[in-house]
Design a protein around this motif. Structure first.
Motif, PDB file in Angstrom:
ATOM      1  N   SER A  21       0.832  -1.200   0.000  1.00  0.00           N
ATOM      2  CA  SER A  21       0.000   0.000   0.000  1.00  0.00           C
ATOM      3  C   SER A  21       0.869   1.253   0.000  1.00  0.00           C
ATOM      4  CB  SER A  21      -0.941   0.007   1.202  1.00  0.00           C
ATOM      5  OG  SER A  21      -0.188   0.051   2.390  1.00  0.00           O
ATOM      6  N   LEU A  22       0.339   2.298  -0.591  1.00  0.00           N
ATOM      7  CA  LEU A  22       1.039   3.579  -0.646  1.00  0.00           C
ATOM      8  C   LEU A  22       1.110   4.188   0.751  1.00  0.00           C
ATOM      9  CD1 LEU A  22       2.287   5.868  -2.390  1.00  0.00           C
ATOM     10  CD2 LEU A  22      -0.013   6.765  -2.669  1.00  0.00           C
ATOM     11  N   ASP A  23      -0.027   4.141   1.457  1.00  0.00           N
ATOM     12  CA  ASP A  23      -0.079   4.675   2.822  1.00  0.00           C
ATOM     13  C   ASP A  23       0.319   3.586   3.801  1.00  0.00           C
ATOM     14  OD1 ASP A  23      -1.052   7.108   1.844  1.00  0.00           O
ATOM     15  OD2 ASP A  23      -3.120   6.360   1.894  1.00  0.00           O
ATOM     16  N   THR A  24       1.171   3.931   4.753  1.00  0.00           N
ATOM     17  CA  THR A  24       1.633   2.925   5.710  1.00  0.00           C
ATOM     18  C   THR A  24       0.510   2.433   6.608  1.00  0.00           C
ATOM     19  OG1 THR A  24       2.331   4.689   7.210  1.00  0.00           O
ATOM     20  CG2 THR A  24       4.005   3.742   5.736  1.00  0.00           C
ATOM     21  N   GLY A  25      -0.518   3.238   6.830  1.00  0.00           N
ATOM     22  CA  GLY A  25      -1.606   2.834   7.714  1.00  0.00           C
ATOM     23  C   GLY A  25      -2.761   2.150   7.009  1.00  0.00           C
ATOM     24  N   SER A  26      -2.705   2.025   5.699  1.00  0.00           N
ATOM     25  CA  SER A  26      -3.824   1.443   4.954  1.00  0.00           C
ATOM     26  C   SER A  26      -3.608  -0.042   4.710  1.00  0.00           C
ATOM     27  CB  SER A  26      -3.986   2.137   3.599  1.00  0.00           C
ATOM     28  OG  SER A  26      -4.282   3.498   3.769  1.00  0.00           O
ATOM     29  N   ALA A  27      -4.717  -0.790   4.746  1.00  0.00           N
ATOM     30  CA  ALA A  27      -4.698  -2.215   4.418  1.00  0.00           C
ATOM     31  C   ALA A  27      -5.906  -2.502   3.543  1.00  0.00           C
ATOM     32  CB  ALA A  27      -4.729  -3.056   5.685  1.00  0.00           C
ATOM     33  N   TYR A  28      -5.731  -3.428   2.601  1.00  0.00           N
ATOM     34  CA  TYR A  28      -6.793  -3.767   1.658  1.00  0.00           C
ATOM     35  C   TYR A  28      -7.052  -5.263   1.753  1.00  0.00           C
ATOM     36  CZ  TYR A  28      -5.414   0.818   0.003  1.00  0.00           C
ATOM     37  OH  TYR A  28      -5.099   2.152  -0.058  1.00  0.00           O
ATOM     38  N   GLU A  29      -8.334  -5.612   1.793  1.00  0.00           N
ATOM     39  CA  GLU A  29      -8.740  -7.002   2.020  1.00  0.00           C
ATOM     40  C   GLU A  29      -9.009  -7.719   0.697  1.00  0.00           C
ATOM     41  OE1 GLU A  29      -8.462  -8.304   4.984  1.00  0.00           O
ATOM     42  OE2 GLU A  29      -7.973  -6.348   5.838  1.00  0.00           O
ATOM     43  N   VAL A  30      -9.046  -9.044   0.749  1.00  0.00           N
ATOM     44  CA  VAL A  30      -9.271  -9.906  -0.416  1.00  0.00           C
ATOM     45  C   VAL A  30     -10.576  -9.505  -1.116  1.00  0.00           C
ATOM     46  CG1 VAL A  30      -9.694 -12.280  -1.163  1.00  0.00           C
ATOM     47  CG2 VAL A  30      -7.995 -11.818   0.621  1.00  0.00           C
ATOM     48  N   GLY A  31     -10.503  -9.388  -2.438  1.00  0.00           N
ATOM     49  CA  GLY A  31     -11.666  -9.055  -3.247  1.00  0.00           C
ATOM     50  C   GLY A  31     -11.858  -7.555  -3.470  1.00  0.00           C
ATOM     51  N   GLN A  32     -11.162  -6.738  -2.735  1.00  0.00           N
ATOM     52  CA  GLN A  32     -11.315  -5.289  -2.851  1.00  0.00           C
ATOM     53  C   GLN A  32     -10.612  -4.804  -4.126  1.00  0.00           C
ATOM     54  OE1 GLN A  32     -10.060  -3.357   0.747  1.00  0.00           O
ATOM     55  NE2 GLN A  32     -10.695  -1.330   0.045  1.00  0.00           N
ATOM     56  N   GLU A  33     -11.243  -3.834  -4.810  1.00  0.00           N
ATOM     57  CA  GLU A  33     -10.621  -3.236  -5.994  1.00  0.00           C
ATOM     58  C   GLU A  33      -9.745  -2.074  -5.554  1.00  0.00           C
ATOM     59  OE1 GLU A  33     -13.169  -2.221  -9.221  1.00  0.00           O
ATOM     60  OE2 GLU A  33     -13.764  -4.278  -9.583  1.00  0.00           O
ATOM     61  N   VAL A  34      -8.549  -2.011  -6.118  1.00  0.00           N
ATOM     62  CA  VAL A  34      -7.588  -0.963  -5.768  1.00  0.00           C
ATOM     63  C   VAL A  34      -7.035  -0.341  -7.043  1.00  0.00           C
ATOM     64  CG1 VAL A  34      -6.934  -1.979  -3.546  1.00  0.00           C
ATOM     65  CG2 VAL A  34      -5.750  -2.691  -5.630  1.00  0.00           C
ATOM     66  N   ASP A  35      -6.423   0.819  -6.904  1.00  0.00           N
ATOM     67  CA  ASP A  35      -5.787   1.501  -8.026  1.00  0.00           C
ATOM     68  C   ASP A  35      -4.273   1.384  -7.912  1.00  0.00           C
ATOM     69  OD1 ASP A  35      -8.162   2.493  -9.221  1.00  0.00           O
ATOM     70  OD2 ASP A  35      -8.261   4.064  -7.693  1.00  0.00           O
ATOM     71  N   VAL A  36      -3.622   1.108  -9.021  1.00  0.00           N
ATOM     72  CA  VAL A  36      -2.163   1.032  -9.062  1.00  0.00           C
ATOM     73  C   VAL A  36      -1.643   2.438  -9.334  1.00  0.00           C
ATOM     74  CG1 VAL A  36      -0.172   0.046 -10.251  1.00  0.00           C
ATOM     75  CG2 VAL A  36      -2.230  -1.339  -9.888  1.00  0.00           C
ATOM     76  N   VAL A  37      -0.815   2.944  -8.416  1.00  0.00           N
ATOM     77  CA  VAL A  37      -0.282   4.298  -8.589  1.00  0.00           C
ATOM     78  C   VAL A  37       1.152   4.294  -9.095  1.00  0.00           C
ATOM     79  CG1 VAL A  37      -1.831   5.394  -6.946  1.00  0.00           C
ATOM     80  CG2 VAL A  37       0.319   4.457  -6.136  1.00  0.00           C
ATOM     81  N   ASP A  38       1.876   3.188  -8.875  1.00  0.00           N
ATOM     82  CA  ASP A  38       3.259   3.122  -9.326  1.00  0.00           C
ATOM     83  C   ASP A  38       3.705   1.663  -9.350  1.00  0.00           C
ATOM     84  OD1 ASP A  38       5.676   4.044 -10.233  1.00  0.00           O
ATOM     85  OD2 ASP A  38       6.369   4.821  -8.304  1.00  0.00           O
ATOM     86  N   ILE A  39       4.793   1.420 -10.020  1.00  0.00           N
ATOM     87  CA  ILE A  39       5.415   0.096 -10.032  1.00  0.00           C
ATOM     88  C   ILE A  39       6.863   0.300  -9.612  1.00  0.00           C
ATOM     89  CG2 ILE A  39       6.047  -1.924 -11.405  1.00  0.00           C
ATOM     90  CD1 ILE A  39       3.068  -1.690 -11.363  1.00  0.00           C
ATOM     91  N   GLU A  40       7.289  -0.407  -8.586  1.00  0.00           N
ATOM     92  CA  GLU A  40       8.696  -0.368  -8.146  1.00  0.00           C
ATOM     93  C   GLU A  40       9.263  -1.764  -8.281  1.00  0.00           C
ATOM     94  OE1 GLU A  40       8.916   1.212  -4.185  1.00  0.00           O
ATOM     95  OE2 GLU A  40       8.321   3.222  -4.834  1.00  0.00           O
ATOM     96  N   GLY A  41      10.070  -1.966  -9.297  1.00  0.00           N
ATOM     97  CA  GLY A  41      10.600  -3.299  -9.572  1.00  0.00           C
ATOM     98  C   GLY A  41       9.466  -4.215  -9.984  1.00  0.00           C
ATOM     99  N   ALA A  42       9.226  -5.277  -9.167  1.00  0.00           N
ATOM    100  CA  ALA A  42       8.151  -6.206  -9.460  1.00  0.00           C
ATOM    101  C   ALA A  42       7.011  -6.049  -8.455  1.00  0.00           C
ATOM    102  CB  ALA A  42       8.668  -7.630  -9.438  1.00  0.00           C
ATOM    103  N   THR A  43       6.949  -4.892  -7.799  1.00  0.00           N
ATOM    104  CA  THR A  43       5.929  -4.634  -6.783  1.00  0.00           C
ATOM    105  C   THR A  43       5.054  -3.466  -7.212  1.00  0.00           C
ATOM    106  OG1 THR A  43       7.418  -5.413  -5.052  1.00  0.00           O
ATOM    107  CG2 THR A  43       5.530  -4.106  -4.354  1.00  0.00           C
ATOM    108  N   ALA A  44       3.751  -3.687  -7.170  1.00  0.00           N
ATOM    109  CA  ALA A  44       2.805  -2.618  -7.503  1.00  0.00           C
ATOM    110  C   ALA A  44       2.499  -1.846  -6.225  1.00  0.00           C
ATOM    111  CB  ALA A  44       1.526  -3.216  -8.066  1.00  0.00           C
ATOM    112  N   ILE A  45       2.521  -0.553  -6.338  1.00  0.00           N
ATOM    113  CA  ILE A  45       2.153   0.323  -5.218  1.00  0.00           C
ATOM    114  C   ILE A  45       0.687   0.707  -5.445  1.00  0.00           C
ATOM    115  CG2 ILE A  45       2.727   2.397  -3.925  1.00  0.00           C
ATOM    116  CD1 ILE A  45       5.009   0.283  -4.161  1.00  0.00           C
ATOM    117  N   ILE A  46      -0.151   0.424  -4.448  1.00  0.00           N
ATOM    118  CA  ILE A  46      -1.596   0.605  -4.648  1.00  0.00           C
ATOM    119  C   ILE A  46      -2.174   1.550  -3.634  1.00  0.00           C
ATOM    120  CG2 ILE A  46      -1.839  -1.694  -5.645  1.00  0.00           C
ATOM    121  CD1 ILE A  46      -3.125  -2.513  -2.931  1.00  0.00           C
ATOM    122  N   MET A  47      -3.383   1.984  -3.917  1.00  0.00           N
ATOM    123  CA  MET A  47      -4.181   2.766  -2.967  1.00  0.00           C
ATOM    124  C   MET A  47      -5.644   2.559  -3.246  1.00  0.00           C
ATOM    125  SD  MET A  47      -3.698   6.676  -4.307  1.00  0.00           S
ATOM    126  CE  MET A  47      -5.235   7.365  -3.789  1.00  0.00           C
TER     127      MET A  47
END
Length: 143
Positions: free
Chosen positions: A117-143
């Protein structure tokens, strides 16, 4: 040189200018070839040698002055089609494993990606739709 021979010679010159166009891929030769065709037309209409040469020069220079800057402008523009990881930024994904600031998994463009997650305090649960804001290496940064 009579009128019939003049226009034939101008067409031969136009064809001859097409050879370096193909070999060097320099579009200026095409513009000179079009000038030679215009001179052939003026010869066919009965223009004398001075008129033919003037038509060749004017048409060739006009084409170079107008077409070349337009072609350079188009060549310097970035392509509108984004590919690779740039194409994935801004896309939506579905959370497969809980994602927080330490990691998780998402399904993005039909593939499974590691994510955080982009925000350190945010967590996203299974099935939730998220937006990809960046890609760092092989890791997607989401919010």
């Amino acid at each position: 040189m009579n009128d019939i021979n003049a226009w034939v010679w101008w067409l031969v010159a136009a064809a001859a200018l097409g050879i370096p166009l193909v070999v060097t891929a320099m579009p200026e030769f095409a513009m000179f070839a079009v000038g030679a065709v215009a001179a052939a037309v003026s010869a066919g209409l009965g223009g004398d040698v001075v008129v033919q040469v003037l038509v060749f020069v004017v048409v060739s220079v006009a084409l170079i002055a107008v077409v070349r800057p337009i072609a350079n402008r188009h060549r310097s523009q970035r392509p509108q089609l984004v590919t690779g990881i740039d194409a994935l930024k801004g896309k939506q994904a579905v959370v497969l494993e809980r994602v927080d600031n330490t990691g998780g998994r998402i399904k993005l463009a039909g593939e499974v990606w590691s994510a955080r997650s982009l925000d350190t305090g945010s967590a996203y649960e299974v099935g939730q739709e998220v937006d990809v804001v960046d890609i760092e290496g092989a890791t997607a940064i989401i919010m």
